[in-house]
Design an enzyme around this catalytic site. Structure first.
Site, short mmCIF file in Angstrom:
data_model
loop_
_atom_site.label_atom_id
_atom_site.label_comp_id
_atom_site.label_asym_id
_atom_site.label_seq_id
_atom_site.Cartn_x
_atom_site.Cartn_y
_atom_site.Cartn_z
N ASP A 76 0.81 -1.23 0.00
CA ASP A 76 0.00 0.00 0.00
C ASP A 76 0.84 1.27 0.00
O ASP A 76 0.38 2.31 -0.47
CB ASP A 76 -0.99 0.01 1.16
CG ASP A 76 -0.37 -0.25 2.52
OD1 ASP A 76 0.86 -0.41 2.60
OD2 ASP A 76 -1.13 -0.28 3.50
N ASP A 94 3.89 1.42 13.64
CA ASP A 94 3.18 0.15 13.89
C ASP A 94 3.96 -0.87 14.73
O ASP A 94 3.34 -1.67 15.43
CB ASP A 94 2.78 -0.53 12.57
CG ASP A 94 1.78 0.29 11.77
OD1 ASP A 94 1.01 1.04 12.39
OD2 ASP A 94 1.80 0.20 10.53
#
Length: 718
Positions: A54, A431
């Protein structure tokens, strides 16, 4: 407050960048960490596959080397929006041809998309810029391939867009026109075309903007006339077609559905198959969403990936998605969907190569955000699936391990290269928190830092005169700050933390001897809170009202009593000479208005400050921020770091992401920023690289680059 004190150094010969020196560039091994949104095995070439991400570009898999090769590292600063891959396609009749549809965001502030086409498996590309926007990092990014080579004519390509309908090219992607006969009505904020798939000579297109009762699957048999597929499923559990795969042996098309495009927000879904010859639909959903788990939680989810086994008729693998309570799984059928087996139930996961995948738990989960599933057309037991953090693969349908070598998609926020110790690099990541890189060629053996485990890191700092002491901050469920006394190998949480730390953990600094911590706080919505100070290793905290709210604190590397903070709202440098108890304004009138301006301090020197003000240029102070000089050797500076001095030089090597002429790249100066040489090249650019860099204080010439989706890159002279 001192008046503005800014001077400009006159231009001098050699201010422009010199010729690019010879550098070798490699990526620091972490092991994925980003969302793999699609995997495509080539139907005509054994061992050849492509993957899309992405925000980190596309990759080519080589089975012999068991490694992914990045295909888009040549995309530079101005093309950062093209690192998100919306879709990819291969030509079964021409094995060396591959196509990519690129565009990370479809918002008004983002650039338009582009189509890349290659005749040599992505070694080189030809590019066509589109007049429409694509959204490789938006909702729906894990749906099917929106790009397709027409099986009837290799020169014809189709591209489904989110907001501009269906596009068609008859010259292998060089030019594009709108397919006006396609019935889907584009909307400004919708999903548009979610998938394109060939079933023999018939093309099918999924439409993501149905209300659950209107058509969401169309087909054409002649490439001109499109019609809604008769009898298609309807209702909430079949609202959005996610992916489709065709079994050429049984002439059946399998379609996964959900009530939202995903990867988040799905709570219902189904799997249906269409007998393309008769038009008969069959519901073959493995497990209906909506039940309860053993602990009473609602078992809600959608369906995501689907792949047929090219060697075994009626053999199909599908995935659940957004199944947080019971954990996502893969289901496999060998009889056309009459019965299914959960591959998760017998799975043995081995993450020893990428230990971070445990995320601080005893063992890893099977995965989440599973929308990419692929069965190797030459090996029925070779199945891969993408998650939000890696790509798992199996060769026997039981034992699974990351199949991720070479594919690095981390969004990197913070870097430190320590002057001593085992590790040459510490990183703060989106993350997956903070990592201690004892080796650059293997994923950190300790995985992500624990005690506490963070999601995204927001602060990372080392005591200059006591490098064994390191502190970190970030988003975590069991604390938002921690310290280490062994250089980042092991960690302990702060005994207490200020109230804003839970929802707005910002950057942190520690003074030269590690006796004082200074922590600032910024919420994601822009709300800023007063800085907090600790002199007992985080056991207690006190407010520092005179430090500008939200400013990134910086410790003087030589004087433990000094801290600095740059107020980007007003363009004022604030300094403390009492260990961070109080701050006062010094130079003002500096560039303002951008929170990404960065302040850096030259190692081993007190008060030697450098301000990277993006396209406002580079400034330097040698008097602790009382005055600044604007340098004219570059016109843009986005982030800056210091490394080991060149042989015979009396000042550390200076590195920056900036520009001396037209090209924004990575530059090094061996003479205190009088002159610069570009050290990256046009093949190694990695899109937007303005977050941070670090340079090695022990190895001259080595520099570490934080990318927004291509992990950590490092280069050194050869």
């Amino acid at each position: 407050m001192a008046a503005a004190a800014i001077t400009a150094v006159p231009a001098f010969p050699g201010a422009a960048a010199a010729a690019t020196p010879s550098y070798r560039w490699r990526q620091v091994a972490i092991g994925g960490t980003g969302f793999v949104t699609g995997v495509l095995f080539h139907p005509s070439v054994r061992g050849l596959a492509y993957a899309r991400t992405d925000i980190g570009g596309a990759y080519r898999w080589d089975d012999r080397s068991a490694r992914w090769t990045p295909l888009n590292d040549d995309l530079g600063w101005d093309d950062w929006n093209l690192l998100g891959v919306e879709a990819m396609a291969v030509d079964p009749a021409h094995p060396d041809r591959v196509y990519l549809a690129l565009g990370t965001y479809a918002q008004s502030w983002a650039g338009n998309g582009a189509v890349l086409r290659s005749e040599n498996r992505g070694a080189t590309w030809a590019r066509t810029d589109l007049s429409v926007k694509l959204g490789g990092n938006e909702d729906g990014r894990g749906t099917g391939e929106r790009l397709l080579v027409d099986p009837r004519d290799s020169d014809t390509l189709w591209l489904g867009t989110r907001h501009d309908g269906l596009l068609k090219s008859t010259d292998r992607g060089a030019t594009w026109v709108t397919a006006n006969t396609f019935p889907g009505a584009p909307t400004a904020g919708g999903q548009g075309v979610t998938l394109l798939v060939a079933a023999g000579r018939t093309l099918y297109a999924g439409w993501g903007d149905s209300d659950g009762t209107s058509a969401n699957l169309y087909r054409t048999s002649d490439g001109t006339t499109w019609e809604a597929v008769a009898g298609q499923p309807s209702g909430t559990n079949a609202k959005v077609p996610i992916r489709a795969a065709y079994d050429c042996h049984t002439r059946e098309l399998y379609v996964t559905y959900a009530n939202a495009p995903g990867p988040n927000g799905q709570s219902d879904g189904s799997v249906h198959k269409l007998a393309t010859a008769s038009g008969r639909w069959t519901d073959v959903t493995p497990v209906k969403p909506g039940g309860t788990t053993s602990d009473g939680s609602a078992d809600t989810f959608g369906y995501g990936g689907v792949s047929v086994d090219a060697r075994r008729p009626g053999t199909v693998v599908v995935s659940t998605n957004n199944r947080w309570a019971a954990v996502d799984t893969l289901y496999r059928t060998t009889n056309g969907g009459r019965t299914w087996t959960s591959l998760k139930d017998s799975a043995v996961l081995d993450v020893s190569e990428t230990p971070f995948l445990t995320f601080g738990a005893d063992k890893p989960k099977f995965g989440w955000w599973i929308q990419a599933v692929a069965v190797d057309p030459y090996d029925s037991k070779h199945v891969v699936y993408g998650t939000g953090a890696t790509l798992y693969g199996t060769r026997d349908l039981k034992h699974w391990a990351p199949q991720i070598r070479g594919l690095e998609e981390t969004s990197v926020r913070l870097l430190i290269s320590p002057p001593t110790g085992e590790a040459h690099l510490l990183s703060g990541l989106g993350d997956i928190g903070v990592m201690y890189h004892e080796r650059l060629t293997a994923s950190p053996s300790r995985g992500m830092a624990s005690n506490p485990v963070f999601g995204s890191a927001t602060g990372l700092a080392q005591a200059a005169a006591r490098p064994s002491y390191v502190v970190r901050t970030g988003f975590g469920d069991h604390g938002n700050g921690a310290f280490s006394n062994d250089g980042g190998k092991t960690w302990a949480p702060f005994a207490t933390q200020p109230a804003p730390a839970k929802d707005a953990p910002g950057p942190i600094a520690t003074n030269a001897d590690g006796s004082v911590l200074l922590w600032t706080f910024v919420h994601w919505d822009g709300t800023k809170y007063p800085a907090q100070r600790s002199t007992d290793n985080g056991a207690t905290w006190s407010e520092v009202a005179t430090c500008p709210k939200g400013a990134t604190p910086l410790a003087d590397p030589a004087d433990p009593a000094r801290f600095y903070a740059y107020d980007t709202d007003t363009g004022t440098l604030f300094a403390s000479t009492d260990g961070g108890r109080t701050f006062s304004g010094r130079a003002s009138g500096l560039p303002s208005g951008d929170s990404q301006f960065q302040l850096a301090a030259a190692p081993g020197r007190s008060g030697d400050l450098w301000l990277s003000a993006k396209t406002n240029g580079l400034y330097r102070s040698t008097d602790g921020g009382a005055t600044f000089t604007k340098l004219t050797s570059c016109w843009a500076s986005h982030t800056l770091a210091f490394g080991k001095a060149a042989k015979g030089a009396d000042y550390p090597a200076v590195y920056q992401v900036g520009a001396t002429e037209a090209v924004t790249g990575v530059y090094r100066s061996d003479d205190g920023a009088k002159t610069w040489v570009r050290v990256n090249d046009d093949r190694h650019q990695w899109g937007w690289i303005g977050a941070t860099i670090a340079a090695d204080p022990r190895l001259y010439g080595r520099v570490y680059i934080a990318t927004n989706g291509r992990g950590i890159q490092y280069g050194e002279p050869v």
